[in-house]
Motif scaffolding. Sequence first.
Motif, PDB file in Angstrom:
ATOM      1  N   LEU A 142      29.396 -58.776   9.775  1.00 46.18           N
ATOM      2  CA  LEU A 142      29.934 -60.020   9.173  1.00 46.18           C
ATOM      3  C   LEU A 142      30.545 -60.164   8.187  1.00 46.18           C
ATOM      4  O   LEU A 142      31.637 -60.790   7.608  1.00 46.18           O
ATOM      5  CB  LEU A 142      28.470 -61.166   9.113  1.00 46.18           C
ATOM      6  CG  LEU A 142      28.183 -61.649  10.451  1.00 46.18           C
ATOM      7  CD1 LEU A 142      26.529 -62.351  10.297  1.00 46.18           C
ATOM      8  CD2 LEU A 142      28.988 -62.381  11.334  1.00 46.18           C
ATOM      9  N   LYS A 143      30.087 -59.267   7.272  1.00 41.86           N
ATOM     10  CA  LYS A 143      30.718 -59.238   5.545  1.00 41.86           C
ATOM     11  C   LYS A 143      32.081 -58.518   6.024  1.00 41.86           C
ATOM     12  O   LYS A 143      33.097 -59.095   5.320  1.00 41.86           O
ATOM     13  CB  LYS A 143      30.010 -58.634   4.691  1.00 41.86           C
ATOM     14  CG  LYS A 143      28.726 -59.368   4.150  1.00 41.86           C
ATOM     15  CD  LYS A 143      28.167 -58.456   2.917  1.00 41.86           C
ATOM     16  CE  LYS A 143      27.059 -59.421   2.572  1.00 41.86           C
ATOM     17  NZ  LYS A 143      26.910 -59.178   1.159  1.00 41.86           N
ATOM     18  N   LYS A 144      32.189 -57.586   6.849  1.00 37.16           N
ATOM     19  CA  LYS A 144      33.543 -57.140   7.065  1.00 37.16           C
ATOM     20  C   LYS A 144      34.340 -58.207   7.672  1.00 37.16           C
ATOM     21  O   LYS A 144      35.712 -58.311   7.325  1.00 37.16           O
ATOM     22  CB  LYS A 144      33.258 -55.922   8.018  1.00 37.16           C
ATOM     23  CG  LYS A 144      34.513 -54.923   7.990  1.00 37.16           C
ATOM     24  CD  LYS A 144      34.257 -53.680   8.871  1.00 37.16           C
ATOM     25  CE  LYS A 144      33.136 -52.749   8.133  1.00 37.16           C
ATOM     26  NZ  LYS A 144      33.158 -51.477   8.889  1.00 37.16           N
ATOM     27  N   GLU A 145      33.981 -58.951   8.647  1.00 43.10           N
ATOM     28  CA  GLU A 145      34.843 -59.863   9.256  1.00 43.10           C
ATOM     29  C   GLU A 145      35.205 -60.938   8.198  1.00 43.10           C
ATOM     30  O   GLU A 145      36.307 -61.545   8.270  1.00 43.10           O
ATOM     31  CB  GLU A 145      34.025 -60.640  10.419  1.00 43.10           C
ATOM     32  CG  GLU A 145      34.844 -61.571  11.197  1.00 43.10           C
ATOM     33  CD  GLU A 145      33.988 -62.236  12.283  1.00 43.10           C
ATOM     34  OE1 GLU A 145      34.612 -63.182  12.581  1.00 43.10           O
ATOM     35  OE2 GLU A 145      32.628 -61.892  12.438  1.00 43.10           O
ATOM     36  N   GLN A 146      34.176 -61.304   7.394  1.00 49.92           N
ATOM     37  CA  GLN A 146      34.549 -62.370   6.301  1.00 49.92           C
ATOM     38  C   GLN A 146      35.665 -61.682   5.503  1.00 49.92           C
ATOM     39  O   GLN A 146      36.804 -62.603   5.160  1.00 49.92           O
ATOM     40  CB  GLN A 146      33.297 -62.719   5.420  1.00 49.92           C
ATOM     41  CG  GLN A 146      33.730 -63.616   4.328  1.00 49.92           C
ATOM     42  CD  GLN A 146      32.208 -63.877   3.463  1.00 49.92           C
ATOM     43  OE1 GLN A 146      31.749 -62.944   3.282  1.00 49.92           O
ATOM     44  NE2 GLN A 146      31.962 -65.146   3.015  1.00 49.92           N
ATOM     45  N   PHE A 147      35.727 -60.690   5.111  1.00 51.09           N
ATOM     46  CA  PHE A 147      36.734 -60.004   4.368  1.00 51.09           C
ATOM     47  C   PHE A 147      38.049 -60.130   4.970  1.00 51.09           C
ATOM     48  O   PHE A 147      39.084 -60.373   4.350  1.00 51.09           O
ATOM     49  CB  PHE A 147      36.576 -58.484   4.040  1.00 51.09           C
ATOM     50  CG  PHE A 147      37.474 -57.711   3.345  1.00 51.09           C
ATOM     51  CD1 PHE A 147      37.798 -57.942   2.014  1.00 51.09           C
ATOM     52  CD2 PHE A 147      38.545 -56.989   3.946  1.00 51.09           C
ATOM     53  CE1 PHE A 147      38.776 -57.384   1.435  1.00 51.09           C
ATOM     54  CE2 PHE A 147      39.510 -56.403   3.315  1.00 51.09           C
ATOM     55  CZ  PHE A 147      39.779 -56.524   1.939  1.00 51.09           C
TER      56      PHE A 147
ATOM     57  N   LEU B 240      45.745 -66.656   9.630  1.00 49.66           N
ATOM     58  CA  LEU B 240      44.464 -67.092   9.895  1.00 49.66           C
ATOM     59  C   LEU B 240      44.689 -68.374  11.001  1.00 49.66           C
ATOM     60  O   LEU B 240      45.561 -69.408  10.662  1.00 49.66           O
ATOM     61  CB  LEU B 240      43.720 -67.734   8.934  1.00 49.66           C
ATOM     62  CG  LEU B 240      42.199 -68.275   9.335  1.00 49.66           C
ATOM     63  CD1 LEU B 240      41.386 -67.145   9.724  1.00 49.66           C
ATOM     64  CD2 LEU B 240      41.350 -68.644   7.975  1.00 49.66           C
ATOM     65  N   GLU B 241      44.114 -68.280  12.258  1.00 52.52           N
ATOM     66  CA  GLU B 241      44.382 -69.426  13.023  1.00 52.52           C
ATOM     67  C   GLU B 241      43.127 -69.902  13.431  1.00 52.52           C
ATOM     68  O   GLU B 241      43.111 -71.159  13.623  1.00 52.52           O
ATOM     69  CB  GLU B 241      44.638 -68.694  14.431  1.00 52.52           C
ATOM     70  CG  GLU B 241      45.961 -67.535  14.656  1.00 52.52           C
ATOM     71  CD  GLU B 241      46.553 -67.028  15.904  1.00 52.52           C
ATOM     72  OE1 GLU B 241      45.635 -67.173  16.770  1.00 52.52           O
ATOM     73  OE2 GLU B 241      47.161 -66.252  15.864  1.00 52.52           O
ATOM     74  N   LYS B 242      41.978 -69.307  13.511  1.00 49.44           N
ATOM     75  CA  LYS B 242      40.557 -70.151  13.591  1.00 49.44           C
ATOM     76  C   LYS B 242      39.813 -70.547  12.180  1.00 49.44           C
ATOM     77  O   LYS B 242      39.225 -69.462  11.729  1.00 49.44           O
ATOM     78  CB  LYS B 242      39.853 -69.388  14.355  1.00 49.44           C
ATOM     79  CG  LYS B 242      40.159 -69.395  15.913  1.00 49.44           C
ATOM     80  CD  LYS B 242      39.277 -68.411  16.548  1.00 49.44           C
ATOM     81  CE  LYS B 242      39.812 -68.096  18.264  1.00 49.44           C
ATOM     82  NZ  LYS B 242      38.930 -67.195  18.917  1.00 49.44           N
ATOM     83  N   THR B 243      40.371 -71.364  11.700  1.00 49.08           N
ATOM     84  CA  THR B 243      39.921 -71.625  10.354  1.00 49.08           C
ATOM     85  C   THR B 243      38.370 -71.903  10.313  1.00 49.08           C
ATOM     86  O   THR B 243      37.717 -71.737   9.232  1.00 49.08           O
ATOM     87  CB  THR B 243      40.851 -72.870   9.616  1.00 49.08           C
ATOM     88  OG1 THR B 243      40.503 -73.995  10.240  1.00 49.08           O
ATOM     89  CG2 THR B 243      42.249 -72.526   9.543  1.00 49.08           C
TER      90      THR B 243
ATOM     91  N   ARG C  96      36.159 -70.417  11.710  1.00 48.92           N
ATOM     92  CA  ARG C  96      35.405 -69.259  11.812  1.00 48.92           C
ATOM     93  C   ARG C  96      34.899 -68.986  10.333  1.00 48.92           C
ATOM     94  O   ARG C  96      33.764 -68.159  10.077  1.00 48.92           O
ATOM     95  CB  ARG C  96      36.312 -68.302  12.348  1.00 48.92           C
ATOM     96  CG  ARG C  96      35.724 -66.872  12.561  1.00 48.92           C
ATOM     97  CD  ARG C  96      34.443 -66.988  13.818  1.00 48.92           C
ATOM     98  NE  ARG C  96      34.001 -65.611  13.730  1.00 48.92           N
ATOM     99  CZ  ARG C  96      32.630 -65.512  14.026  1.00 48.92           C
ATOM    100  NH1 ARG C  96      31.701 -66.631  14.237  1.00 48.92           N
ATOM    101  NH2 ARG C  96      32.226 -64.374  14.133  1.00 48.92           N
ATOM    102  N   VAL C  97      35.805 -68.931   9.495  1.00 50.75           N
ATOM    103  CA  VAL C  97      35.288 -68.855   8.103  1.00 50.75           C
ATOM    104  C   VAL C  97      34.113 -69.538   7.666  1.00 50.75           C
ATOM    105  O   VAL C  97      33.074 -68.667   7.007  1.00 50.75           O
ATOM    106  CB  VAL C  97      36.591 -69.276   7.200  1.00 50.75           C
ATOM    107  CG1 VAL C  97      35.905 -69.008   5.579  1.00 50.75           C
ATOM    108  CG2 VAL C  97      37.702 -68.365   7.306  1.00 50.75           C
TER     109      VAL C  97
ATOM    110  N   GLN D  24      43.312 -62.571   5.991  1.00 54.35           N
ATOM    111  CA  GLN D  24      44.183 -63.230   6.857  1.00 54.35           C
ATOM    112  C   GLN D  24      44.887 -64.764   6.399  1.00 54.35           C
ATOM    113  O   GLN D  24      45.828 -65.122   6.306  1.00 54.35           O
ATOM    114  CB  GLN D  24      43.623 -63.749   8.278  1.00 54.35           C
ATOM    115  CG  GLN D  24      43.486 -62.265   9.271  1.00 54.35           C
ATOM    116  CD  GLN D  24      42.789 -62.659  10.416  1.00 54.35           C
ATOM    117  OE1 GLN D  24      42.321 -63.600  10.714  1.00 54.35           O
ATOM    118  NE2 GLN D  24      42.398 -61.478  11.100  1.00 54.35           N
ATOM    119  N   LYS D  25      43.755 -65.368   5.646  1.00 56.47           N
ATOM    120  CA  LYS D  25      44.042 -66.615   5.027  1.00 56.47           C
ATOM    121  C   LYS D  25      44.834 -66.451   4.034  1.00 56.47           C
ATOM    122  O   LYS D  25      46.040 -67.268   3.765  1.00 56.47           O
ATOM    123  CB  LYS D  25      42.797 -67.399   4.608  1.00 56.47           C
ATOM    124  CG  LYS D  25      42.949 -68.669   4.095  1.00 56.47           C
ATOM    125  CD  LYS D  25      41.482 -69.281   3.391  1.00 56.47           C
ATOM    126  CE  LYS D  25      41.834 -70.577   2.911  1.00 56.47           C
ATOM    127  NZ  LYS D  25      40.494 -71.343   2.368  1.00 56.47           N
TER     128      LYS D  25
END
Length: 65
Positions: free
Chosen positions: A21-26, A37-40, A42-43, A31-32
């Motif tokens: 999850l931390k990797k995804e958050q990074f 970033l498409e799915k805002t 998700r952050v 992307q932002k």
Amino acid sequence: MKASEIRAKTPDQLDDDLAALKKEQFNLRFQKATGQLEKTARVKQVRKDIARIKTIAAQQAAKKA
């Protein structure tokens, strides 16, 4: 991810999920920053999942101690 699903996992699985999850958050933050970033939403979801895992991990650690 629901709290009941998290409570059913072992501490090692929680650590793995937290790292993922931390990797995804990074990646989402990157992307932002670049405007990709498409799915805002998700952050926010990832941030809450990280907090949920940390909370349950701390509760489980307190039970053992």
